[in-house]
Design an enzyme around this catalytic site. Structure first.
Site, short mmCIF file in Angstrom:
data_model
loop_
_atom_site.label_atom_id
_atom_site.label_comp_id
_atom_site.label_asym_id
_atom_site.label_seq_id
_atom_site.Cartn_x
_atom_site.Cartn_y
_atom_site.Cartn_z
CE LYS A 240 -3.89 -1.82 2.76
NZ LYS A 240 -4.98 -1.66 1.78
NE ARG A 314 -11.11 -9.90 -1.44
CZ ARG A 314 -11.49 -9.04 -2.39
NH1 ARG A 314 -11.81 -9.48 -3.60
NH2 ARG A 314 -11.56 -7.75 -2.14
N1 BES Z 1 -7.98 -3.73 4.65
C1 BES Z 1 -8.18 -3.39 3.29
C2 BES Z 1 -9.48 -2.67 3.03
C3 BES Z 1 -9.65 -1.31 3.59
C4 BES Z 1 -8.90 -0.26 3.13
C5 BES Z 1 -10.61 -1.10 4.53
C6 BES Z 1 -9.10 0.99 3.64
C7 BES Z 1 -10.82 0.13 5.04
C8 BES Z 1 -10.06 1.18 4.59
C9 BES Z 1 -8.19 -4.64 2.43
O1 BES Z 1 -7.38 -5.67 2.85
C10 BES Z 1 -7.75 -4.22 1.07
O2 BES Z 1 -6.65 -3.80 0.95
N2 BES Z 1 -8.63 -4.35 0.08
C11 BES Z 1 -8.33 -3.99 -1.24
C12 BES Z 1 -8.87 -5.06 -2.17
C13 BES Z 1 -8.40 -4.96 -3.58
C14 BES Z 1 -6.90 -5.19 -3.66
C15 BES Z 1 -9.14 -5.96 -4.41
C16 BES Z 1 -8.97 -2.64 -1.54
O3 BES Z 1 -10.08 -2.38 -1.08
O4 BES Z 1 -8.34 -1.84 -2.23
MN MN Z 2 -5.41 -5.47 2.14
#
Ligand code: BES
Ligand code: MN
Ligand code: ZN
Length: 460
Positions: A240, A314
């Site tokens: 990230k 997930r």
């Molecule tokens: N923990 C994050 C989701 C998240 C981000 C929740 C910011 C609340 C605030 C999750 O693990 C994630 O990174 N999801 C990705 C999924 C994508 C790579 C398909 C997302 O939402 O960008």
């Molecule tokens: Mn994530």
């Protein structure tokens, strides 16, 4: 957490009068000349959220005026009284009249008095409330205490809240209510067939684990709660950017909220057989981290191709849901901070929920509204299911395209649930970005109070 409710000193408690624009003229007439002059000198106008502390002749606090919306306002924030603990000096207060919803008002007062005091004790507030007549103070206290647990767990930074510390927190809740708590740690996850939990958590020096808590009479209906326990989410090799990583200590918000819900259920001795499953991992970066396009088996048998290591929640939920599903619970509920897309769709304060059970969906929506713990139904839209197709495995964890990200996450999880009587999935945020009445900035208890009401109605 000590209760903020104070039954002992009802007579000496400072009265709080709720005023609306409409009721203010009459209330003002009833004040002493001095108090009326003081209100006028302060140009008090009973604006919603405005607070005026009225002095007695000797300079002590005589009473408090607090503005709430008019009865016929388009939107009335039933949590308004939750702003009071942040506005009032330490002391014991009572409601002199009823806000729009007296139970939610008192609950908001309790929720609004929460402070995260782990590293700076001076932040704790000492504002107390005499429970208004007719409200069940023990029940409100149960809700507020569980909410504080969820918030504390989320607010605790990752250096003090890794998989092991999350397990210790689950054990503490279990011990308090005589529940059994066990865990499967590190390479044992592979032996006992949790390949996805292991793959996500293996790059951290803090061993991944599957935490299990079991409570209640086995002859009662079985309710299983599964919570995403990603103690920090760097994104993995699909790292990230720093702005997105900043808040990722909260990525165990699903686990925190299922523990809060479990605590409410056990404290109230609901007639259900409770099982809580928490896959607890840190999504870290190291030479042995899982990679984009890796393929893993899953507990359920489906093979999973990694489209993105940042779609880790997930993955860990998939193995935990598969285990939960094996013993056919009557009701299977999972929650986690799964997608940024849920925030794009509905914002931080309105988590989406998913279920195919129409009666359950109606109950969830009703309970969420009744508890002022907002939730909004989104669809398990079958036509998008094919977006999960992989060219080499049964399923891909992160469909390209990026449309409908919260829905495709829900569809991914749905593949791992087959036998449960009903399945409910919630894509929560677990965080209040800026303080609102009853909701101080920081870690948030989301969905647990709504679901507790639902479970109380069904199994109370
Ligand atoms: N923990 C994050 C989701 C998240 C981000 C929740 C910011 C609340 C605030 C999750 O693990 C994630 O990174 N999801 C990705 C999924 C994508 C790579 C398909 C997302 O939402 O960008
Ligand atoms: Mn994530
Ligand atoms: Zn995550």
């Amino acid at each position: 957490m000590p209760s903020i409710f104070e039954t002992a000193s009802a007579s000496s408690a400072i009265p709080i009068t709720f005023v609306t624009k409409a009721s203010w003229p009459a209330i003002k007439e009833g004040l002493s000349t001095e108090a009326r002059n003081f209100a006028e000198a302060n140009v008090y106008g009973a604006k919603p959220g405005s607070c005026l502390i009225l002095p007695a002749a000797d300079g002590r606090i005589a009473q408090v005026l607090f503005g709430i919306e008019d009865d016929d306002a388009k939107h009335r924030d039933l949590f308004r009284p939750g702003a009071l603990p942040g506005l009032l000096p330490a002391g014991t207060y009572r409601f002199a009249n009823a806000p729009h919803d007296i139970r939610l008002g008192a609950l908001a007062f309790a929720l609004g008095s929460y402070r995260f005091g782990r590293y700076r004790k001076s932040d704790s507030s000492d504002v107390r409330l005499v429970p208004p007549d007719g409200v069940d103070a023990a029940e409100l206290n149960r809700l507020a205490e569980a909410a504080a647990l969820a918030r504390d767990l989320v607010n605790t930074p990752s250096n003090d809240m890794g998989p092991e510390e999350l397990e210790a927190a689950a054990k503490q809740v279990a011990d308090r209510f005589g529940a059994r708590c066990t865990s499967i740690v590190g390479d044992d996850l592979l032996q006992q067939n949790f390949p996805l939990v292991h793959a996500v958590g293996r790059a951290s020096t803090r061993a991944p684990r599957l935490i299990e808590l079991v409570w209640g009479d086995a002859s009662h209906p079985k309710v299983t709660l599964v919570g995403k326990g990603v103690c920090f989410d760097t994104g993995g090799l699909d790292l990230k950017p720093s702005s997105s990583m900043l808040l990722m200590k909260k990525d165990m918000g699903g686990a925190a909220n299922v523990l809060a819900l479990a605590q409410m259920v056990m404290d109230a001795k609901l007639k259900l057989h409770l099982r809580v499953l928490i896959p607890a991992v840190e999504n870290a970066v190291a030479g042995n981290a899982f990679r984009p396009m890796d393929v893993f088996p899953s507990r359920k048998g489906l093979t999973v191709e990694i489209g993105n290591t940042d779609a880790e929640g997930r993955l860990v939920l998939a193995d935990a849901l598969a285990l939960a599903d094996e013993d056919k619970p009557d009701l299977l509920i999972d929650m986690g901070t799964l997608t940024g897309a849920a925030r794009v769709a509905l914002g931080p304060d309105l988590p989406p929920f998913y279920t195919q059970d129409e009666a359950l969906a109606a109950d969830v929506a009703r309970c969420a509204a009744a508890e002022n713990d907002p939730l909004w139904r989104m669809p398990l839209w079958a036509p998008y299911d094919s977006w999960l197709d992989s060219k080499v495995a049964t399923i891909n964890n992160a469909p390209s395209g990026g449309f409908a990200g919260s829905i495709t996450c829900a569809l991914f999880l749905q593949r791992f649930v087959e036998h449960a009587g009903s399945w409910l999935h919630l894509d929560i945020f677990a965080w209040t970005p800026s303080s609102k009445p009853g909701r101080p900035e920081g870690g948030e208890c989301q969905a647990a109070r709504a679901l507790y009401k639902l479970l109380s109605e069904r199994y109370g």
